[in-house]
Design a protein around this motif. Structure first.
Motif, PDB file in Angstrom:
ATOM      1  N   PRO A  37      36.157  45.651  41.368  1.00  0.00           N
ATOM      2  CA  PRO A  37      35.742  44.513  40.548  1.00  0.00           C
ATOM      3  C   PRO A  37      36.711  44.228  39.405  1.00  0.00           C
ATOM      4  N   TYR A  38      36.624  42.972  38.908  1.00  0.00           N
ATOM      5  CA  TYR A  38      37.375  42.638  37.695  1.00  0.00           C
ATOM      6  C   TYR A  38      36.750  43.367  36.499  1.00  0.00           C
ATOM      7  N   PHE A  39      35.431  43.232  36.378  1.00  0.00           N
ATOM      8  CA  PHE A  39      34.669  43.854  35.298  1.00  0.00           C
ATOM      9  C   PHE A  39      33.491  44.597  35.906  1.00  0.00           C
ATOM     10  N   GLN A  40      33.067  45.649  35.232  1.00  0.00           N
ATOM     11  CA  GLN A  40      31.948  46.434  35.729  1.00  0.00           C
ATOM     12  C   GLN A  40      31.197  47.065  34.565  1.00  0.00           C
TER      13      GLN A  40
ATOM     14  N   ASP B  79      30.408  61.971  30.435  1.00  0.00           N
ATOM     15  CA  ASP B  79      31.775  62.352  30.829  1.00  0.00           C
ATOM     16  C   ASP B  79      31.995  62.136  32.318  1.00  0.00           C
ATOM     17  N   VAL B  80      31.045  62.590  33.125  1.00  0.00           N
ATOM     18  CA  VAL B  80      31.170  62.443  34.575  1.00  0.00           C
ATOM     19  C   VAL B  80      31.258  60.973  34.954  1.00  0.00           C
ATOM     20  N   LEU B  81      30.376  60.151  34.370  1.00  0.00           N
ATOM     21  CA  LEU B  81      30.369  58.728  34.709  1.00  0.00           C
ATOM     22  C   LEU B  81      31.678  58.064  34.337  1.00  0.00           C
ATOM     23  N   ARG B  82      32.159  58.299  33.139  1.00  0.00           N
ATOM     24  CA  ARG B  82      33.379  57.625  32.687  1.00  0.00           C
ATOM     25  C   ARG B  82      34.602  58.070  33.501  1.00  0.00           C
ATOM     26  N   LEU B  83      34.676  59.352  33.814  1.00  0.00           N
ATOM     27  CA  LEU B  83      35.797  59.823  34.611  1.00  0.00           C
ATOM     28  C   LEU B  83      35.712  59.281  36.039  1.00  0.00           C
ATOM     29  N   TYR B  84      34.482  59.234  36.577  1.00  0.00           N
ATOM     30  CA  TYR B  84      34.296  58.689  37.929  1.00  0.00           C
ATOM     31  C   TYR B  84      34.731  57.231  37.994  1.00  0.00           C
ATOM     32  N   LEU B  85      34.324  56.424  37.023  1.00  0.00           N
ATOM     33  CA  LEU B  85      34.693  55.009  37.011  1.00  0.00           C
ATOM     34  C   LEU B  85      36.206  54.844  36.868  1.00  0.00           C
ATOM     35  N   ALA B  86      36.811  55.642  35.993  1.00  0.00           N
ATOM     36  CA  ALA B  86      38.258  55.524  35.771  1.00  0.00           C
ATOM     37  C   ALA B  86      39.046  55.917  37.010  1.00  0.00           C
ATOM     38  N   GLU B  87      38.588  56.954  37.714  1.00  0.00           N
ATOM     39  CA  GLU B  87      39.296  57.420  38.896  1.00  0.00           C
ATOM     40  C   GLU B  87      39.043  56.528  40.107  1.00  0.00           C
ATOM     41  N   THR B  88      37.829  56.015  40.226  1.00  0.00           N
ATOM     42  CA  THR B  88      37.446  55.249  41.412  1.00  0.00           C
ATOM     43  C   THR B  88      37.824  53.783  41.294  1.00  0.00           C
ATOM     44  N   TYR B  89      37.775  53.242  40.085  1.00  0.00           N
ATOM     45  CA  TYR B  89      38.086  51.823  39.863  1.00  0.00           C
ATOM     46  C   TYR B  89      39.174  51.714  38.792  1.00  0.00           C
ATOM     47  N   PRO B  90      40.364  52.197  39.067  1.00  0.00           N
ATOM     48  CA  PRO B  90      41.404  52.255  38.029  1.00  0.00           C
ATOM     49  C   PRO B  90      41.889  50.891  37.570  1.00  0.00           C
ATOM     50  N   SER B  91      41.746  49.859  38.393  1.00  0.00           N
ATOM     51  CA  SER B  91      42.228  48.532  38.012  1.00  0.00           C
ATOM     52  C   SER B  91      41.145  47.666  37.390  1.00  0.00           C
ATOM     53  N   SER B  92      39.939  48.220  37.215  1.00  0.00           N
ATOM     54  CA  SER B  92      38.813  47.456  36.676  1.00  0.00           C
ATOM     55  C   SER B  92      38.631  47.720  35.189  1.00  0.00           C
TER      56      SER B  92
END
Length: 574
Positions: free
Chosen positions: A417-420, A453-466
């Motif tokens: 996504p663009y934004f999430q 921490d888990v959520l933020r790292l998961y989002l950063a790793e899984t959706y790096p361009s979002s």
């Protein structure tokens, strides 16, 4: 800090089904016990959506800042003025001579509503209907027609469980929350479920609220709730977009845009799964109404979010959305609206938090950049957290698969996504991660010490361009009565997945949940497929729309507007 208030509008029968679950869920999370508050401080500022008032007798009330619209004969046993401010009819008669009172037969209330009234009389702060609160022998299961048990008692927790699948005809049949007398607005010109005169054309909605007398009443209701706000930040609009209520919504949104131009308008456009597509006319009406609602809704809303448990809606109503550990009945509005309400309740938590809350505008402005006024929603209810497992393990187990399911038709969450804006609720800190990770997993999780921490790292790793935003809440969804029994037997009373099945008499009272609100190029499919369908219709052949005020030029402008909107979501370089 003072509450930044939000006023809610529910426009249409299905919107009221969704809204009723929404208010029930919030009232279920009220905490009255000071000792519990001392141990678990409240997470949600209910003053954002609820107002405090008093009855004529001085009784303190707590009711939603809500204006809702529905048709004649849609209230069931609920009185139009609600239940808090009624005055005995005989006391209001000032006449010296003989008086005869003629009363229409009262709608029969189901067992849940009867028990609810009795429980409130016994205990004003009861968050669940307990068997011990009832005067009658609550341990005896009550049966409706056909031998279906309506009320049972959970042998472990002593709470009453209700099977209302055959009892709910209208949304008030499971309403727990008291409503203010200014809340309910009935459109008298049309009757609920009237096949002879259906309220199924966009222009009908515009016409029915177009009269000055009726519109003055609408304005008075909205102003009543807005003028008592100290820091009004905006509006939430639940909207039936598939029938005549789409036109009502367009008129209301136009008014809000003119009178409250600086305030956010977040529109949830909801469509049921049991659509009345008996004829080609039914289908064409639904598609054209939806197109007109998208066009006007995107123009007049700060953000427009289409929601349904049908995966497709245009040429045919597609397969129903499936989620692991959910067993809902797609033909029951009582069931499908419960899933949508739980998802909306979760996604809106960032601007309803007690501390550190964002604003509605923070979400609507971020997601509506570059003309992209449509968002999509993904949900996981319950979040499939196994007993003995961890939040981190569960996310890792999904691999490249998203941990949620799209609730926006025609959108498949296939691209980044663009934004999430992602919300996680109900995950205990004790279930964050294990301490014995090895290999690659350890580098991914070694720095995580909390759910956040888990959520933020998961989002950063899984959706790096979002552009990712995360919100973590301690408490799960409170899904006790009258929430429907839609969780599989493998979900325990706390909402976690277990190898041991629940017994038939035990309930689920809280579940962990996640949602992801997204702006994505996938939304192109939703808008483009709708635009393709309506562009094939010749509006001159649909006289019922012309008779309701539609001009051919306006229709052509709508079709062109959808094309322009779809182009905002085309992937760059295509």
């Amino acid at each position: 800090m003072a509450a930044r208030e939000v006023v809610t509008l529910q426009i249409g029968s299905y919107s009221n089904f969704v809204g009723t679950h929404w208010w029930n869920l919030q009232e279920s999370s009220f905490v009255y016990d000071p000792q519990q508050l001392a141990t678990f401080p409240k997470e949600v500022n209910h003053d954002i959506l609820f107002r405090e008032g008093k009855t004529v007798t001085g009784q303190v009330t707590y009711t939603p800042r809500l204006v809702l619209f529905d048709l004649n004969h849609s209230l069931g046993s609920l009185k139009r003025e609600g239940t808090l401010y009624t005055v005995d009819a005989e006391e209001s008669v000032n006449w010296i001579g003989d008086v005869t009172l003629h009363e229409t037969p009262k709608e029969k209330r189901n067992l849940f509503l009867e028990d609810l009234e009795e429980t409130k009389e016994n205990s004003d702060d009861a968050d669940e209907i307990k068997a011990s609160d009832l005067d009658e022998n609550a341990e005896k299961s009550e049966e409706a027609a056909g031998g279906v048990q309506v009320r049972q008692v959970d042998p472990v927790f002593g709470k009453s469980l209700y099977n209302l699948d055959n009892e709910v005809k209208v949304w008030s049949d499971y309403l727990r929350t008291a409503l203010h007398p200014r809340t309910i607005h009935i459109l008298q010109d049309y009757q609920f479920n009237n096949a002879e005169q259906p309220f199924n054309v966009f222009g009908m909605g515009q016409q029915v609220v177009g009269g000055k007398t009726l519109w003055d009443q609408v304005e008075d209701r909205v102003r009543f709730f807005t003028e008592e706000c100290d820091h009004l930040q905006g509006f939430q609009i639940f909207l039936d977009c598939h029938d005549g209520f789409g036109g009502v919504g367009a008129s209301v949104l136009s008014y809000l845009t003119d009178e409250y131009s600086s305030k956010s308008r977040f529109t949830f456009a909801v469509t049921p799964t049991n659509l009345p597509d008996k004829t080609a006319k039914d289908r064409s009406c639904r598609i054209i109404n939806s197109a007109l609602s998208v066009h006007s809704g995107c123009e007049l809303s700060s953000l427009y979010l289409p929601l349904s448990l049908s995966s497709t809606l245009w040429k045919s109503v597609g397969d129903h959305v499936t989620m692991p550990y959910l067993e809902y009945k797609a033909d029951l509005n009582y069931h499908t609206s419960a899933v949508l309400a739980a998802s909306i309740d979760t996604l809106t938590l960032p601007y309803r938090k007690e501390s550190g809350a964002s604003r509605v505008a923070d979400i609507t402005s971020s997601f509506s950049s570059l003309g992209r006024k449509v968002a999509c929603l993904n949900s996981s209810i319950p979040f499939p957290l196994m007993v003995g497992s961890t939040f981190a393990d569960t996310l890792i187990s999904f691999g490249k698969t998203d941990p949620w399911t799209s609730l926006t038709p025609h959108v498949k969450c296939a691209v980044s996504p663009y934004f999430q804006s992602c919300v996680v609720r109900g995950i205990p800190e004790s279930m964050v991660k294990r301490s014995d990770y090895h290999g690659l997993s350890r580098s991914f999780l070694s720095s995580c010490t909390s759910v956040d921490d888990v959520l933020r790292l998961y989002l950063a790793e899984t959706y790096p361009s979002s552009m990712n935003a995360g919100c973590v809440m301690r408490d799960g969804l409170k899904v006790g009565s009258p929430y429907p029994h839609i969780f599989s037997p493998n979900v325990n009373h706390k909402g976690f997945v277990s190898d041991t099945k629940r017994t038939a008499l035990s309930g689920v009272y809280s579940v962990p949940a996640t949602t992801s609100l997204q702006s994505s190029s996938d939304i192109y499919s939703y808008i483009a497929s709708l635009q393709e369908c309506v562009s094939q219709f010749k509006i001159s052949r649909h006289t019922h729309f012309l008779e309701a005020g539609m001009e051919e030029d306006d229709y052509a402008e709508m079709v062109e507007g959808l094309l322009t909107l779809a182009q905002c979501y085309e992937t760059e370089g295509d």
